[in-house]
Design a protein around this motif. Structure first.
Motif, short mmCIF file in Angstrom:
data_model
loop_
_atom_site.label_atom_id
_atom_site.label_comp_id
_atom_site.label_asym_id
_atom_site.label_seq_id
_atom_site.Cartn_x
_atom_site.Cartn_y
_atom_site.Cartn_z
N LEU A 162 -15.68 46.11 -86.25
CA LEU A 162 -15.59 46.11 -84.79
C LEU A 162 -15.77 44.70 -84.25
N SER A 163 -15.09 44.41 -83.16
CA SER A 163 -15.27 43.13 -82.49
C SER A 163 -16.56 43.19 -81.67
N ASP A 204 -16.85 42.72 -78.53
CA ASP A 204 -16.55 43.50 -77.32
C ASP A 204 -16.65 45.00 -77.59
N GLN A 205 -16.13 45.44 -78.73
CA GLN A 205 -16.17 46.86 -79.07
C GLN A 205 -17.61 47.33 -79.29
N GLU A 253 -19.34 47.70 -75.95
CA GLU A 253 -18.91 48.92 -75.28
C GLU A 253 -19.54 50.14 -75.93
N LEU A 254 -19.60 50.15 -77.25
CA LEU A 254 -20.19 51.27 -77.98
C LEU A 254 -21.67 51.43 -77.65
N GLU A 308 -18.99 49.08 -88.71
CA GLU A 308 -19.41 50.25 -87.93
C GLU A 308 -20.73 50.81 -88.47
#
Length: 69
Positions: free
Chosen positions: A5-6, A8-9, A12-13, A43
């Motif tokens: 995941l980046s 940013d991701q 958000e998560l 992840e």
């Protein structure tokens, strides 16, 4: 292969700003992978971080002391 995941991701998560996962990376508090100049977070590392910092609720105990009436 595991999903990466980046930043940013991850933000958000977790429901945070981008600054929080960047700080975790800077302080080496979460596992990350450098792909060239890009930073990716597995992840499973996010799940492990959340699990390690999850606080269980306190069960209410009945007090054996009674209030004076």
């Amino acid at each position: 292969m595991e999903r990466l995941l980046s930043v940013d991701q991850v933000a958000e998560l977790l429901g945070t700003t981008v600054r929080f996962p960047r700080r975790l990376i800077e302080e080496r508090r979460i596992t990350f992978v450098k792909v060239g100049r890009h930073v990716r977070i597995p992840e499973t590392a996010v799940s492990a971080f959340v699990a390690a910092h999850t606080v269980q609720p306190v069960t209410a105990r009945r007090s054996s002391l009674r209030r004076a009436a």
